[in-house]
Design a protein around this motif. Structure first.
Motif, PDB file in Angstrom:
ATOM      1  N   ASN A  36       2.124  14.816  -4.104  1.00 29.75           N
ATOM      2  CA  ASN A  36       1.223  14.056  -4.036  1.00 29.75           C
ATOM      3  C   ASN A  36       0.904  13.403  -5.635  1.00 29.75           C
ATOM      4  O   ASN A  36      -0.116  12.942  -6.006  1.00 29.75           O
ATOM      5  N   LYS A  74      -3.780   9.048   8.080  1.00 24.45           N
ATOM      6  CA  LYS A  74      -4.564   8.235   7.484  1.00 24.45           C
ATOM      7  C   LYS A  74      -5.228   7.049   8.367  1.00 24.45           C
ATOM      8  O   LYS A  74      -4.420   6.376   8.732  1.00 24.45           O
ATOM      9  N   TYR A 112      -4.041   3.500   7.453  1.00 23.52           N
ATOM     10  CA  TYR A 112      -2.666   2.979   7.558  1.00 23.52           C
ATOM     11  C   TYR A 112      -2.576   2.450   9.154  1.00 23.52           C
ATOM     12  O   TYR A 112      -1.882   1.406   9.542  1.00 23.52           O
ATOM     13  N   SER A 148       4.552   8.193  -6.640  1.00 17.99           N
ATOM     14  CA  SER A 148       4.737   7.062  -5.741  1.00 17.99           C
ATOM     15  C   SER A 148       6.098   6.235  -6.148  1.00 17.99           C
ATOM     16  O   SER A 148       6.614   6.529  -7.397  1.00 17.99           O
ATOM     17  N   THR A 197       0.801  -1.178   0.153  1.00 19.69           N
ATOM     18  CA  THR A 197      -0.157  -0.108  -0.186  1.00 19.69           C
ATOM     19  C   THR A 197       0.800   1.330  -0.072  1.00 19.69           C
ATOM     20  O   THR A 197       0.641   2.148  -0.939  1.00 19.69           O
ATOM     21  N   LEU A 198       1.747   1.282   0.874  1.00 22.56           N
ATOM     22  CA  LEU A 198       2.974   2.468   1.074  1.00 22.56           C
ATOM     23  C   LEU A 198       3.620   2.620  -0.356  1.00 22.56           C
ATOM     24  O   LEU A 198       3.654   3.810  -0.896  1.00 22.56           O
ATOM     25  N   ARG A 200       2.614   2.086  -3.508  1.00 19.59           N
ATOM     26  CA  ARG A 200       1.841   2.635  -4.392  1.00 19.59           C
ATOM     27  C   ARG A 200       1.080   3.993  -4.190  1.00 19.59           C
ATOM     28  O   ARG A 200       0.426   4.402  -4.870  1.00 19.59           O
ATOM     29  N   ASP A 201       1.453   4.726  -2.812  1.00 20.98           N
ATOM     30  CA  ASP A 201       0.786   5.723  -2.519  1.00 20.98           C
ATOM     31  C   ASP A 201       1.332   6.974  -2.804  1.00 20.98           C
ATOM     32  O   ASP A 201       2.779   7.213  -2.486  1.00 20.98           O
ATOM     33  N   LYS A 202       1.052   7.525  -3.766  1.00 24.71           N
ATOM     34  CA  LYS A 202       1.463   8.938  -4.369  1.00 24.71           C
ATOM     35  C   LYS A 202       1.761  10.065  -3.231  1.00 24.71           C
ATOM     36  O   LYS A 202       2.581  11.098  -3.482  1.00 24.71           O
TER      37      LYS A 202
END
Length: 350
Positions: free
Chosen positions: A86, A167, A170, A89, A75-76, A78-80
């Motif tokens: 933002n 978030k 997370y 990623s 998940t991290l 792929r996170d922009k």
């Protein structure tokens, strides 16, 4: 007495010379013998060609996955939101849907286009050195590069920690993975665990090394022999068939040695150390899945695998190869292609 001593010294000299000769440059003589044996003894020759050189090893199948931890890292990755604007990623430069790299010659990040081609993240855990200039030797240390680089993510660990901690999803992921509290260390731990899971075993060549003589075809076998005979294996070795050594790019007639163009040329490791001895030193790239990861070289100068083979032959070993040899080497390199990491299919099905 003097004659006996002279004779003894002479014999020892011959033994030492033979011993040293067998330590250095053993490949071509062994390969020639192997070629003869393979014609004379059939399957026995195949077995010899698989096992005569212990510099290359198959990738073993993955062990049990720590799915909660890997899921957090996935998940991290792929996170922009980890980048300063933002927009970028880890996956932006390391496409998990295709080859773990990207199809453009150089990467584009927050600050625009960089100067080097993105290396694949698949099998990166098998490397000893990271980045084209080999500046770090662990996945954890490697992450500092793109996080802080103005052209890449242009961020910092305090900013990333603040973002991730804000978030709720997370908080749940990190709780499931048992790595709370959210911190730079726990974020890095999850990202490393995810990248360590991105292995691609079961390439045809791995199956061949493991004893399946029919896993690769005759051109690929001939290419494997040429790969050893030409000395490619001296640099491209280990489980990742590269990724550990530093070598000068361009021993013969390479434009990187042209001092009149020095301002526009990537000097490799020298740009990190400023040590003249490090000029034009680059990390030897892994050849795993190389047929699937164009463009090639640190500057992405060609999309053609056969052209890359020609370039390497010309500037690294000073040879112009016959087309039949190039074709065989290409067949061998295609035999290093394997399916995408199994863990990605598991995560994507959830």
């Amino acid at each position: 007495m003097v004659n006996r001593r002279t004779l003894l010294i002479g014999c020892l000299s011959i033994v030492i010379a033979i011993g040293v000769g067998s330590i250095f440059l053993p490949v071509h003589s062994l390969i020639d013998e192997q070629n003869h044996d393979s014609h004379s003894h059939g399957a026995k020759g195949d077995e010899d060609s698989r096992h005569q050189n212990t510099l290359v090893f198959p990738i073993p199948p993955p062990s049990d996955y720590d799915l909660p931890l890997i899921r957090a890292g996935w998940t991290l990755f792929r996170d922009k939101g980890l980048s300063s604007n933002n927009s970028v990623s880890c996956e932006s430069c390391h496409n998990l849907q295709t080859n773990g790299a990207e199809i453009t010659p150089v990467s584009v990040g927050v600050g625009g286009a960089g100067s080097r081609n993105a290396l694949t993240v698949f099998n990166a855990a098998l490397n000893y050195r990271f980045f084209w200039d080999g500046r770090t030797n662990s996945l954890k240390k490697q992450m500092d590069g793109p996080v802080h680089a103005p052209l890449e993510m242009a961020s910092s660990w305090p900013l990333i920690v603040a973002y991730v901690a804000s978030k709720p999803e997370y908080e749940t992921l990190f709780d499931d993975a048992d790595i709370l509290p959210i911190s730079a260390a726990s974020i890095q731990y999850a990202l490393v665990a995810f990248q360590e899971s991105l292995l691609t075993p079961n390439a045809p060549f791995d199956r061949y090394l493991n004893g399946d003589q029919y896993a690769i075809n005759s051109p690929a076998k001939q290419g494997w022999m040429a790969f050893q005979r030409l000395g490619c294996i001296n640099c491209h070795q280990g489980q990742n068939i590269g990724g550990s050594l530093m070598q000068r790019f361009g021993y013969y007639g390479n434009d990187t040695r042209d001092k009149t163009q020095a301002k526009n040329i990537d000097m490799g490791r020298f740009q990190v150390t400023e040590n003249d001895a490090d000029k034009y030193l680059f990390r030897v790239a892994s050849l795993r899945n190389v047929a699937e990861t164009p463009p090639y070289f640190h500057d992405g100068r060609t999309n053609s695998l056969e052209e890359a083979i020609k370039i390497m032959a010309n500037i690294q070993i000073g040879q112009s190869l016959e087309q039949s040899v190039i074709s065989d080497l290409s067949a061998f390199l295609h035999a290093l292609s394997a399916p995408r990491p199994q863990i990605l299919e598991i995560l994507e099905r959830e």
